[in-house]
Design an enzyme around this catalytic site. Structure first.
Site, PDB file in Angstrom:
ATOM      1  CB  CYS A 141     -64.019   9.380  -5.337  1.00 50.31           C
ATOM      2  SG  CYS A 141     -63.110   8.603  -4.012  1.00 50.31           S
TER       3      CYS A 141
ATOM      4  CE  LYS B 139     -35.811 -11.870  -7.024  1.00 53.49           C
ATOM      5  NZ  LYS B 139     -36.643 -10.933  -6.352  1.00 53.49           N
TER       6      LYS B 139
ATOM      7  CE  LYS C  82     -28.070 -13.335 -17.219  1.00 56.11           C
ATOM      8  NZ  LYS C  82     -26.879 -12.512 -17.023  1.00 56.11           N
TER       9      LYS C  82
ATOM     10  CE  LYS D  59     -32.880 -11.137  -9.725  1.00 56.26           C
ATOM     11  NZ  LYS D  59     -32.816  -9.906  -8.969  1.00 56.26           N
TER      12      LYS D  59
ATOM     13  CG  ASP E 170      -2.003  -0.971   1.161  1.00 50.50           C
ATOM     14  OD1 ASP E 170      -2.107  -1.639   0.106  1.00 50.50           O
ATOM     15  OD2 ASP E 170      -2.763  -1.107   2.142  1.00 50.50           O
TER      16      ASP E 170
ATOM     17  CD  GLU F 233     -24.886 -14.795 -15.439  1.00 53.88           C
ATOM     18  OE1 GLU F 233     -25.318 -13.732 -14.975  1.00 53.88           O
ATOM     19  OE2 GLU F 233     -24.614 -14.962 -16.634  1.00 53.88           O
TER      20      GLU F 233
ATOM     21  CB  SER G 160     -36.476  -6.121 -14.610  1.00 51.91           C
ATOM     22  OG  SER G 160     -37.810  -6.149 -14.997  1.00 51.91           O
TER      23      SER G 160
ATOM     24  NE  ARG H 277     -34.516  -1.818 -13.354  1.00 49.05           N
ATOM     25  CZ  ARG H 277     -35.415  -2.107 -14.266  1.00 49.05           C
ATOM     26  NH1 ARG H 277     -35.043  -2.460 -15.468  1.00 49.05           N
ATOM     27  NH2 ARG H 277     -36.690  -2.053 -14.002  1.00 49.05           N
TER      28      ARG H 277
ATOM     29  CB  CYS I 269     -65.036   4.136  -4.487  1.00 53.85           C
ATOM     30  SG  CYS I 269     -65.841   5.739  -4.533  1.00 53.85           S
TER      31      CYS I 269
ATOM     32  CB  CYS J  18     -66.063  10.262  -1.849  1.00 51.15           C
ATOM     33  SG  CYS J  18     -66.586   8.704  -2.591  1.00 51.15           S
TER      34      CYS J  18
ATOM     35  CB  CYS K 268     -65.721   5.482  -0.748  1.00 51.24           C
ATOM     36  SG  CYS K 268     -64.152   6.247  -1.166  1.00 51.24           S
TER      37      CYS K 268
HETATM   38  S1  IVH Z   1     -29.241 -10.153 -16.244  1.00 52.80           S
HETATM   39  C1  IVH Z   1     -31.722  -8.739 -19.791  1.00 52.80           C
HETATM   40  N1  IVH Z   1     -27.766 -11.252 -14.368  1.00 52.80           N
HETATM   41  O1  IVH Z   1     -31.497  -8.439 -11.406  1.00 52.80           O
HETATM   42  C2  IVH Z   1     -31.097  -9.328 -18.589  1.00 52.80           C
HETATM   43  N2  IVH Z   1     -29.272  -9.515 -13.718  1.00 52.80           N
HETATM   44  O2  IVH Z   1     -34.503  -8.413 -12.318  1.00 52.80           O
HETATM   45  C3  IVH Z   1     -30.619  -8.329 -17.614  1.00 52.80           C
HETATM   46  N3  IVH Z   1     -29.181  -8.936 -11.351  1.00 52.80           N
HETATM   47  O3  IVH Z   1     -31.883  -5.417 -13.105  1.00 52.80           O
HETATM   48  C4  IVH Z   1     -30.287  -8.770 -16.261  1.00 52.80           C
HETATM   49  N4  IVH Z   1     -27.616 -10.383 -10.785  1.00 52.80           N
HETATM   50  O4  IVH Z   1     -30.017  -5.596 -11.381  1.00 52.80           O
HETATM   51  C5  IVH Z   1     -28.720 -10.330 -14.652  1.00 52.80           C
HETATM   52  N5  IVH Z   1     -26.376 -12.290 -12.835  1.00 52.80           N
HETATM   53  C6  IVH Z   1     -27.297 -11.376 -13.115  1.00 52.80           C
HETATM   54  C7  IVH Z   1     -27.839 -10.531 -12.113  1.00 52.80           C
HETATM   55  C8  IVH Z   1     -28.840  -9.615 -12.470  1.00 52.80           C
HETATM   56  C9  IVH Z   1     -28.418  -9.422 -10.357  1.00 52.80           C
HETATM   57  C10 IVH Z   1     -30.216  -7.899 -11.192  1.00 52.80           C
HETATM   58  C11 IVH Z   1     -30.107  -6.748 -12.161  1.00 52.80           C
HETATM   59  C12 IVH Z   1     -31.406  -6.708 -12.922  1.00 52.80           C
HETATM   60  C13 IVH Z   1     -32.312  -7.508 -12.049  1.00 52.80           C
HETATM   61  C14 IVH Z   1     -33.313  -8.222 -12.917  1.00 52.80           C
END
Ligand code: IVH
Length: 661
Positions: A426, A310, A286, A113, A32, A111, A81, A134, A420, A405, A402
């Site tokens: 309203c 998820k 993917k 997430k 460093d 990959e 997304s 984004r 409503c 209103c 409601c």
């Molecule tokens: S691919 C068209 N790969 O998840 C494909 N996204 O809901 C574009 N994210 O906005 C996304 N890890 O912020 C991709 N290995 C990964 C990711 C990833 C996290 C997030 C990213 C994106 C959101 C999608």
């Protein structure tokens, strides 16, 4: 002089290399102390001879005292997304859809997430030129100066390895150790701590002073590349390419031959994720081949060639204190739970949606109960059950009037929500309709925000969307906090909105169940508002994607004289209620049913779909004897071709199709 220039070049190059070794490869190649000495020397030389400072100088990493402005800029390629799945069943369905379309099981790349903030970085001639958040996917904030302080992101790369100009997408993250350090420091300084690393990350990249961002020790993993004519044919290759060029790419990405391998990867990371130095919230899957990705195409929001899985949501138990009822722009009533505050998946939760009366009845949710609270993929947590009822409690009675209103609520058979019906009087419905009307994908009047809408309404200036067009500068200038310049902006952007395309105007009207896509379809099908207003239910049902529910809602909309009055006033003001001449003329494909298969030279599959619809045709997804044409590209699935030949469907090429238009 030249030697000074050379020294600056040499120091920049060496320091960039050491940064790469340390932050990307995790293999420090210098102490460093030595590093700081070299940086100090470079800084001094650059101050004396600024003309020699390089575009990728490592001195930029410390940030500068120039105040960040975060201009909103347009993404060159939209930032989409991903669709979410939460179960293996959903993932199997995704795989089946992919196989059906491709007629073969593809290779997948799995990959991690990353749970941070996504970023898009542009490199031109090998130099980092722009970094954008984004935002809403189409436009984001320019955070270039802040992102340059993240040391694992290269300031320059060997562009020959990729392309002269490209964008690379990734996720900015804050590792656990950095997060803990930061919060300790904040608490010491009496600043409130961040709830989780994701919030800390997004907060950091929007800081005004880039020197402060530099101190936050953020990191970034890249996972996607975009640009014209990029050198790879598969996603996995493109990740390798990014790595070779100097980007930090996750070492955990894996090429999978089939869905079983994908499941194994998911199972492994479901438990192993707890040993990572940063948060992940799922797995991204993917399709590997770019050709196949193109064949699968996109929906309005997501690629159809990728999905995220998820991990199971975290669950906690807390007390339900009371229930509020909110009124949306369409009059729909949403019950909202007020809860005893509780920590859940990194944030403190005080409120949760109860969705509708059925959901309350299903779980027999009563005020005072101890309830299970869960945070799934959605941002808003939900109550998923009751642990114990409070003593002597009685079932929840849904409100009958409601809360805003007082009108008596209605509930249409077969629908979950109460409404409503007092749409024209309203207050939250009126304000909500105006907010929807001005929103970006509708009339895009971006100089007005929610607060200004409330001001206009509360001061009696705007009682419906058409009133916006009678506003004058003199009328709005006396309003609180209204500066001369903002008043001008508002009046100008309202004026400009008159040019908005018919499909967006139709969406802006806020007809129930008429979203962006449906608005487009009916705009192209009926060409102008008069035709649409007199369309019968059967005529509406003939349009692709219009079912009973939408058709009835459109008919009902035009039966309300108040709506007719508003449309007339909008027309008088000059708002556009018909498609362009060009779109009107093109009926060459009227009522033809066309199926698309394969990849094409001059159009993407989505462009072809759009063209078919704009010209009055219908894009169908499976072959039957009612299909008129098979629009065939390269790599068309053999079974589709065989079926088309068997039934005797005419096969046309991209050129034939262009001729037909
Ligand atoms: S691919 C068209 N790969 O998840 C494909 N996204 O809901 C574009 N994210 O906005 C996304 N890890 O912020 C991709 N290995 C990964 C990711 C990833 C996290 C997030 C990213 C994106 C959101 C999608």
């Amino acid at each position: 002089m030249d030697t000074l220039k050379e020294r600056i070049n040499q120091l920049s190059k060496e320091l960039n290399k050491h940064n790469y070794n340390y932050y990307v490869l995790n293999q420090p190649s210098i102490t460093d102390f030595e590093f700081d000495k070299m940086l100090e020397e470079l800084n001094k030389l650059e101050n004396e001879y600024p003309q020699y400072k390089l575009a990728d100088s490592p001195t930029q990493r410390v940030g500068s005292d120039i105040t960040n402005k975060f201009e909103t800029v347009e993404h060159e390629f939209q930032m989409l997304s991903l669709g979410n799945t939460y179960s293996e069943e959903d993932l199997n369905e995704f795989n089946n859809r992919v196989i059906k379309e491709l007629e073969t099981e593809p290779e997948y790349v799995c990959e991690l997430k990353f749970d941070g903030a996504s970023i898009s970085v542009t490199y031109a001639n090998g130099i980092f030129t722009r970094a954008v958040t984004r935002g809403d996917g189409a436009k984001g904030d320019n955070v270039t100066e802040n992102i340059k302080t993240i040391k694992s992101i290269p300031l320059s790369i060997d562009s020959k390895k990729i392309s002269d100009k490209f964008e690379v997408r990734g996720e900015i993250i804050m590792p656990h150790s950095t997060f803990a350090e930061l919060n300790t420091l904040r608490e010491k300084n009496d600043d409130s701590p961040f709830a989780n690393p994701r919030n800390a990350t997004s907060g950091s990249i929007k800081m005004i002073d880039s020197r402060e961002v530099a101190k936050r020790k953020l990191d970034c993993y890249f996972y996607y590349m975009m640009g014209k004519s990029l050198p790879s044919e598969t996603h996995f290759e493109s990740l390798e390419l990014l790595k070779d060029a100097g980007f930090k790419v996750s070492e955990h990405s894996k090429l999978c031959n089939n869905i079983e391998d994908v499941f194994n990867y998911i199972h492994y990371w479901d438990s192993e994720r707890h040993n990572l130095a940063y948060d992940i919230d799922g797995i991204v899957i993917k399709v590997n081949s770019f050709k196949m990705q193109e064949m699968l195409g996109y929906t309005a929001k997501n690629p159809k060639w990728a999905i995220s899985y998820k991990f199971k949501a975290e669950q906690v138990i807390t007390k339900l204190l009371s229930i509020d009822y909110q009124v949306g722009r369409t009059g729909a009533i949403t019950p909202v739970a007020n809860l005893e505050p509780i920590q859940l998946a990194g944030t403190i939760v005080k409120r949760a949606s109860l969705h509708n009366a059925d959901q309350i009845a299903l779980h027999d949710i009563r005020i005072g109960d101890m309830v299970y609270l869960e945070k799934g993929g959605e941002i808003i947590p939900k109550i998923v059950g009751v642990k114990i009822h409070e003593q002597d409690s009685s079932p929840t009675q849904f409100i009958s009037n409601c809360p805003e209103c007082g009108a008596k609520l209605i509930r249409v058979d077969g629908e979950a929500k109460h409404y409503c019906p007092n749409a024209n009087n309203c207050p939250p419905q009126i304000k909500g309709k105006i907010e929807h009307f001005i929103s970006r994908k509708a009339m895009n009047i971006d100089s007005i925000g929610e607060e200004t809408v409330a001001q206009f309404y509360d001061n009696g200036l705007v009682k419906n969307v058409a009133d916006l067009y009678s506003l004058t500068k003199e009328m709005i200038l006396p309003l609180e906090r209204m500066a001369d310049k903002s008043a001008d902006n508002i009046i100008n952007s309202i004026e400009n909105s008159k040019k908005t395309g018919f499909e967006s105007v139709l969406f802006a009207l806020g007809i129930r169940f008429v979203g962006e896509t449906v608005a487009k379809k009916i705009a192209y099908a009926f060409k102008n508002i008069e035709n649409l207003a007199k369309a019968t239910k059967d005529e509406l049902l003939e349009v692709d994607e219009i079912g009973e529910r939408i058709a009835e809602s459109i008919i009902q909309y035009f039966e309300d004289t108040n709506n007719i009055k508003i449309i007339a006033a909008l027309m008088n003001a000059g708002v556009n209620f018909e498609v362009t001449e060009e779109e009107k003329l093109s009926e060459n494909l009227k009522d033809l049913k066309i199926i698309i298969s394969g990849t094409f030279q001059r159009h993407s599959r989505d462009e072809l779909k759009d063209l078919i619809e704009k010209h009055g045709g219908k894009n169908v997804s499976s072959i039957s004897k009612n299909t008129d044409f098979l629009l065939a590209g390269d790599n068309i699935g053999p079974s589709k071709l065989e079926k088309a030949n068997k039934i005797g469907i005419k096969i046309i090429s991209e050129e034939d199709f262009e001729q037909m238009l």
